[in-house]
Design a protein around this motif. Structure first.
Motif, PDB file in Angstrom:
ATOM      1  N   ALA A  28       0.824  -1.301   0.064  1.00 39.50           N
ATOM      2  CA  ALA A  28      -0.023  -0.011   0.113  1.00 39.50           C
ATOM      3  C   ALA A  28       0.705   1.346  -0.115  1.00 39.50           C
ATOM      4  O   ALA A  28       0.343   2.213  -0.533  1.00 39.50           O
ATOM      5  CB  ALA A  28      -0.841  -0.035   1.198  1.00 39.50           C
ATOM      6  N   VAL A  29       2.001   1.023   0.594  1.00 39.64           N
ATOM      7  CA  VAL A  29       2.834   2.315   0.688  1.00 39.64           C
ATOM      8  C   VAL A  29       3.838   2.509  -0.513  1.00 39.64           C
ATOM      9  O   VAL A  29       3.978   3.612  -1.275  1.00 39.64           O
ATOM     10  CB  VAL A  29       3.735   2.207   1.970  1.00 39.64           C
ATOM     11  CG1 VAL A  29       4.754   3.447   2.241  1.00 39.64           C
ATOM     12  CG2 VAL A  29       2.804   1.955   2.897  1.00 39.64           C
ATOM     13  N   ALA A  30       4.653   1.405  -0.851  1.00 37.62           N
ATOM     14  CA  ALA A  30       5.399   1.102  -2.130  1.00 37.62           C
ATOM     15  C   ALA A  30       6.248   2.459  -2.513  1.00 37.62           C
ATOM     16  O   ALA A  30       6.256   3.107  -3.498  1.00 37.62           O
ATOM     17  CB  ALA A  30       4.690   0.862  -3.261  1.00 37.62           C
ATOM     18  N   ARG A  31       7.087   2.853  -1.254  1.00 44.99           N
ATOM     19  CA  ARG A  31       8.011   3.994  -1.443  1.00 44.99           C
ATOM     20  C   ARG A  31       9.469   3.509  -2.052  1.00 44.99           C
ATOM     21  O   ARG A  31      10.107   2.644  -1.606  1.00 44.99           O
ATOM     22  CB  ARG A  31       8.078   4.609   0.059  1.00 44.99           C
ATOM     23  CG  ARG A  31       6.971   5.214   0.459  1.00 44.99           C
ATOM     24  CD  ARG A  31       6.354   6.357   0.023  1.00 44.99           C
ATOM     25  NE  ARG A  31       7.319   7.455  -0.006  1.00 44.99           N
ATOM     26  CZ  ARG A  31       7.446   8.302   1.020  1.00 44.99           C
ATOM     27  NH1 ARG A  31       6.926   7.962   2.285  1.00 44.99           N
ATOM     28  NH2 ARG A  31       8.449   9.331   1.189  1.00 44.99           N
ATOM     29  N   PRO A  32       9.844   4.437  -2.903  1.00 47.60           N
ATOM     30  CA  PRO A  32      11.318   3.838  -3.508  1.00 47.60           C
ATOM     31  C   PRO A  32      12.533   4.304  -2.587  1.00 47.60           C
ATOM     32  O   PRO A  32      13.197   5.340  -2.850  1.00 47.60           O
ATOM     33  CB  PRO A  32      11.138   4.733  -4.719  1.00 47.60           C
ATOM     34  CG  PRO A  32      10.553   5.908  -4.679  1.00 47.60           C
ATOM     35  CD  PRO A  32       9.465   5.539  -3.569  1.00 47.60           C
ATOM     36  N   VAL A  33      12.553   3.806  -1.324  1.00 48.08           N
ATOM     37  CA  VAL A  33      13.299   4.085  -0.401  1.00 48.08           C
ATOM     38  C   VAL A  33      14.290   2.925  -0.471  1.00 48.08           C
ATOM     39  O   VAL A  33      13.939   1.673  -0.676  1.00 48.08           O
ATOM     40  CB  VAL A  33      12.832   3.990   1.179  1.00 48.08           C
ATOM     41  CG1 VAL A  33      14.008   4.000   2.037  1.00 48.08           C
ATOM     42  CG2 VAL A  33      12.029   5.245   1.107  1.00 48.08           C
ATOM     43  N   ASN A  34      15.779   3.035  -0.575  1.00 46.71           N
ATOM     44  CA  ASN A  34      16.788   2.195  -0.855  1.00 46.71           C
ATOM     45  C   ASN A  34      17.572   2.121   0.155  1.00 46.71           C
ATOM     46  O   ASN A  34      18.626   1.007   0.365  1.00 46.71           O
ATOM     47  CB  ASN A  34      17.600   2.269  -2.062  1.00 46.71           C
ATOM     48  CG  ASN A  34      18.408   3.925  -2.337  1.00 46.71           C
ATOM     49  OD1 ASN A  34      17.823   4.817  -1.651  1.00 46.71           O
ATOM     50  ND2 ASN A  34      19.476   3.992  -2.552  1.00 46.71           N
TER      51      ASN A  34
END
Length: 177
Positions: A53-59
């Motif tokens: 639901a969040v799917a943030r591009p945090v690496n």
């Protein structure tokens, strides 16, 4: 192909951070070593950002800690992400600036931040929140990187500051040496 994973986080940022702060308080255990707790907080937030639901591009999500042996340097602590820089001088880069100034630093484009230290060339934006003990000692920083420009905003900054506040209130009696 794997079946879809059920989301455990709300998509809106204020609710997301409220849930993560509550989970931070639940997973941090002062009876355990500091490194164990920091590892769990880094994992908690890294995987929360990757919730469907969040799917943030945090690496990258992790900690750099100040050491009594090297008080002018932040040393790599627990993290999730690619291999990272192992030491950063206080005052240099985004992490060192946040540590030196004891304030959160939100960078929408790391290529425009003078002196940015590129530990992962995929990072495009960054958010760093200092960890300051209630007695005023700098303990380290909580660092987050994103693979997109403007990957973090003021809502994220407030949310991560709330996470660090929950962590600090729990670990205030611990030694970071």
């Amino acid at each position: 192909m794997s079946p879809p994973t059920a989301s455990s986080y709300p998509a809106d940022k204020p609710s997301f951070y409220r849930d993560v702060v509550a989970q931070t308080r639940a997973v941090v255990d002062p009876s355990l070593p500091l490194v164990s707790n920091l590892a769990n907080v880094a994992a908690l937030l890294y995987w929360a950002y990757h919730d469907p639901a969040v799917a943030r591009p945090v690496n990258w999500v992790g900690f750099y800690l100040r050491s009594a042996a090297r008080p002018d340097t932040l040393l790599l602590g627990p993290f999730h992400g690619r291999v990272a820089c192992t030491s950063i001088r206080i005052g240099q880069g985004v992490c060192g600036t946040a540590a030196d100034e004891r304030r959160s630093v939100l960078v929408r484009n790391v290529h425009e931040f003078k002196g940015h230290i590129a530990c992962d060339s995929a990072s495009e934006s960054e958010l760093v929140v200092p960890l300051v003990h209630p007695d005023g000692r700098l303990l380290g920083v909580f660092d987050l990187d994103s693979t997109v420009l403007a990957g973090f905003d003021e809502v994220d900054q407030a949310g991560v500051e709330a996470i660090t506040a929950a962590l600090i209130e729990t670990v205030a009696s611990w030694s970071f040496e």
